[in-house]
Design a protein around this motif. Structure first.
Motif, short mmCIF file in Angstrom:
data_model
loop_
_atom_site.label_atom_id
_atom_site.label_comp_id
_atom_site.label_asym_id
_atom_site.label_seq_id
_atom_site.Cartn_x
_atom_site.Cartn_y
_atom_site.Cartn_z
N LEU A 87 4.95 -3.42 -5.84
CA LEU A 87 5.37 -5.14 -5.24
C LEU A 87 7.08 -4.78 -4.05
CD1 LEU A 87 5.18 -7.15 -7.32
CD2 LEU A 87 7.42 -6.87 -8.41
N ARG A 88 7.61 -3.94 -3.77
CA ARG A 88 8.39 -4.17 -3.65
C ARG A 88 8.02 -4.00 -1.85
NH1 ARG A 88 13.98 -2.33 -3.53
NH2 ARG A 88 15.08 -1.83 -5.91
N MET A 89 7.06 -3.01 -1.77
CA MET A 89 6.04 -3.16 -0.43
C MET A 89 5.16 -4.42 0.29
SD MET A 89 4.91 0.87 0.10
CE MET A 89 3.69 0.87 -0.99
N LEU A 90 4.99 -6.28 -0.80
CA LEU A 90 4.23 -6.75 -0.51
C LEU A 90 5.21 -7.50 -0.90
CD1 LEU A 90 1.28 -6.09 -3.42
CD2 LEU A 90 0.90 -5.86 -0.86
N VAL A 91 6.75 -7.67 -1.30
CA VAL A 91 7.57 -8.32 -1.34
C VAL A 91 8.05 -8.82 -0.52
CG1 VAL A 91 8.36 -10.32 -3.14
CG2 VAL A 91 6.76 -8.79 -3.61
N ILE A 92 8.59 -7.84 0.10
CA ILE A 92 9.23 -7.32 0.79
C ILE A 92 9.54 -6.19 2.27
CG2 ILE A 92 11.92 -6.64 1.37
CD1 ILE A 92 12.29 -5.84 -1.59
N GLY A 93 8.56 -5.92 1.75
CA GLY A 93 8.07 -5.40 2.72
C GLY A 93 7.13 -5.71 4.40
N LEU A 94 6.30 -6.10 3.18
CA LEU A 94 4.92 -7.51 4.60
C LEU A 94 6.19 -8.11 5.39
CD1 LEU A 94 2.53 -7.62 5.51
CD2 LEU A 94 1.90 -9.61 3.11
N ALA A 125 -0.44 -6.58 10.74
CA ALA A 125 0.47 -6.58 9.35
C ALA A 125 -0.28 -5.90 8.34
CB ALA A 125 0.78 -7.49 8.68
N PRO A 126 -1.94 -6.62 7.41
CA PRO A 126 -1.89 -6.15 6.64
C PRO A 126 -3.13 -4.44 7.08
CG PRO A 126 -3.15 -7.93 7.33
CD PRO A 126 -2.57 -7.37 8.41
N THR A 127 -2.62 -3.46 6.24
CA THR A 127 -3.80 -2.77 5.73
C THR A 127 -5.00 -2.50 4.80
OG1 THR A 127 -2.60 -1.80 3.86
CG2 THR A 127 -1.17 -1.53 6.46
N ASP A 128 -5.97 -1.37 5.28
CA ASP A 128 -6.84 -0.90 4.62
C ASP A 128 -6.81 0.52 4.11
OD1 ASP A 128 -9.56 -0.54 4.48
OD2 ASP A 128 -9.75 -1.45 6.52
N ALA A 129 -7.59 -0.34 3.02
CA ALA A 129 -7.52 1.16 1.75
C ALA A 129 -9.16 1.87 2.20
CB ALA A 129 -8.11 0.19 -0.08
N THR A 150 -2.62 2.39 -3.12
CA THR A 150 -3.51 1.40 -3.52
C THR A 150 -3.45 -0.06 -3.30
OG1 THR A 150 -4.95 3.41 -4.44
CG2 THR A 150 -5.99 1.30 -5.26
N ILE A 151 -2.54 -0.12 -4.73
CA ILE A 151 -2.36 -1.37 -5.17
C ILE A 151 -1.65 -1.95 -3.49
CG2 ILE A 151 -0.94 -3.00 -6.74
CD1 ILE A 151 -0.90 -0.93 -8.61
N GLU A 152 -1.14 -2.17 -3.54
CA GLU A 152 -0.88 -2.53 -2.01
C GLU A 152 -1.94 -2.64 -0.85
OE1 GLU A 152 1.80 -1.76 2.09
OE2 GLU A 152 0.41 -0.33 1.68
N ASP A 157 -3.54 -7.69 2.54
CA ASP A 157 -5.07 -8.95 3.37
C ASP A 157 -4.45 -10.43 3.00
OD1 ASP A 157 -5.83 -7.71 0.83
OD2 ASP A 157 -7.75 -6.10 2.63
N GLY A 158 -4.90 -9.95 1.41
CA GLY A 158 -4.53 -11.22 1.21
C GLY A 158 -3.59 -11.93 1.15
N LEU A 159 -2.33 -11.48 0.93
CA LEU A 159 -0.95 -11.84 1.28
C LEU A 159 -0.88 -12.64 2.35
CD1 LEU A 159 1.16 -10.15 -1.20
CD2 LEU A 159 -0.47 -12.46 -1.76
N ALA A 160 -1.06 -11.60 3.62
CA ALA A 160 -0.81 -11.91 4.82
C ALA A 160 -1.87 -12.86 5.59
CB ALA A 160 -1.19 -10.49 5.64
#
Length: 415
Positions: A87-94, A125-129, A150-152, A157-160
């Protein structure tokens, strides 16, 4: 063309026969398929022109299914409550990765507007699983770390994408000052897409559950239906001038949180199909885009890519996890394993179609070079670093257990 397809089929057969053995080494599926596509392009056994047209179809379909699948497997409520790291990596990190990446890109994109630097940063910015599969499936890595990655990688990519669409529209406005069409287009993409995806995902989830409880369908057919539902979300958004990828992503989120794991085979079936499409997309990237991208690889673009991989994401992740219980080594591990893959290449292809070719083409070449360079660097480091990190964490846990007093040590003698 037939000879090239035959070689691809035989290559896939050989890979599947050796997949378990290869999973323990430094050669990942994306790396091998990109490399094989590049070799076929140099040999002339497959026409590159036809491959470029096919790439759009295969890559879009793969991304639609993977976006839907990754989102469907995410329990939003559980992530908010328990999964603090992703959650932190998505909301803050991205967002931090885009901001830091923009600052880093400015010196290498001299002569271009600041918006172009922001667009380049958002594309990287997006990463690939798929490129991180060797890490997230390695049992030496603690489960919590694997789950967080896995979650991040599944959601970023959808959030970017909204940021990429926004910067693309601003770039169009910059090229045609005074035109409001680009802003209207962006607004429709960012509003109508999520609305279409929400409706189809929620209604689809309810219908799937109802059919399952009444035993009106089978697990195999449910898997086919899940793919059709993902495609329906994409196409419905296109009908209302929304963005299909955002729609597929939101549809997956709603669908997954409605069915809540009760249609388990959907995920297995969809993941298998999505992986096949992903391999095909990486092959076509190597065949159609990498040869030209390598020719356009300059010292400046290489420096920007390496800064993105070694500085931008690690710094963004490090800052986003500040204050959490992630150790410094874990933060570095998260920061490195953020490979650029299918989303970066496909989003760049979409950008080229919507802005001036002279500006869009360098961005496409930058993105494609980032993908193959990331595939190589992350591929050769995945297994060795995962083993080293796993061993380090095991030692840390062992030391912590030794310091923790046992029941006998803390027991107070009876008087």
């Amino acid at each position: 063309m037939a000879t090239g397809l035959l070689l691809l089929a035989l290559f896939t057969v050989c890979y599947t026969l050796l997949a378990k053995k290869l999973s323990g080494g430094i050669l990942t599926a994306p790396m091998l398929y990109i490399g094989f596509g590049y070799v076929l392009a140099q040999s002339g056994l497959m026409p590159v022109g036809e491959a470029e047209r096919l790439l759009h179809v295969v890559a879009e379909l793969a991304l639609i299914i993977l976006l839907f699948l990754d989102a469907a497997q995410t329990d939003v409520h559980a992530m908010v409550k328990r999964h603090q790291w992703p959650l932190r990596m998505l909301v803050i990190g991205l967002p931090l990765a885009v901001i830091i990446g923009t600052v880093a890109a400015v010196p290498f994109l001299q002569g271009h507007h600041l918006v172009m630097a922001a667009l380049a940063a958002a594309l990287l910015a997006p990463t690939d699983a798929a490129l991180g599969q060797a890490v997230v499936t390695n049992l030496a890595v603690p489960e919590r770390v694997r789950r967080a990655l896995t979650i991040e990688s599944g959601l970023n990519d959808g959030l970017a994408l909204p940021l990429i669409l926004l910067f693309t529209s601003l770039a169009g406005e910059m090229l045609e000052p005074g035109s409001g069409d680009w802003l209207i287009f962006a607004a429709k993409q960012l509003v109508f897409g999520p609305l279409a995806g929400s409706l189809i995902g929620a209604v689809g989830g309810v219908l799937f559950l109802a059919a399952k409880h009444r035993r009106m369908t089978t697990e195999t057919i449910e898997g086919i239906g899940a793919i059709a539902l993902a495609c329906s979300a994409y196409l419905a958004a296109d009908v209302v001038d929304g963005n299909g990828f955002i729609s597929a992503f939101v549809a997956g989120l709603l669908f997954g949180n409605v069915v809540k794991g009760q249609c388990a085979f959907i995920y297995e079936f969809t993941e298998n199909e999505g992986q096949m499409l992903s391999w095909g997309a990486f092959f076509l990237i190597g065949l159609a885009l990498v040869p030209e991208a390598v020719e356009h690889l300059t010292g400046a673009s290489l420096a920007l890519i390496l800064i993105s991989l070694f500085v931008v994401r690690p710094l963004a992740v490090w800052l986003s996890l500040t204050g959490s219980d992630a150790t410094p080594v874990t933060r570095l591990f998260f920061g490195w394993f953020g490979p650029r893959g299918l989303a970066t290449a496909l989003f760049a292809l979409l950008v080229v179609d919507q802005i001036d070719h002279e500006i869009g083409e360098p961005l496409l070449m930058l993105a494609v070079n980032a993908v193959w360079i990331s595939a190589v660097l992350h591929g050769i480091t995945a297994v060795p670093l995962a083993k080293l990190y796993g061993a380090h964490m095991a030692r840390q846990e062992g030391a912590a257990e030794m310091k923790t007093p046992t029941l006998e040590q803390t027991e107070v003698p009876l008087e």
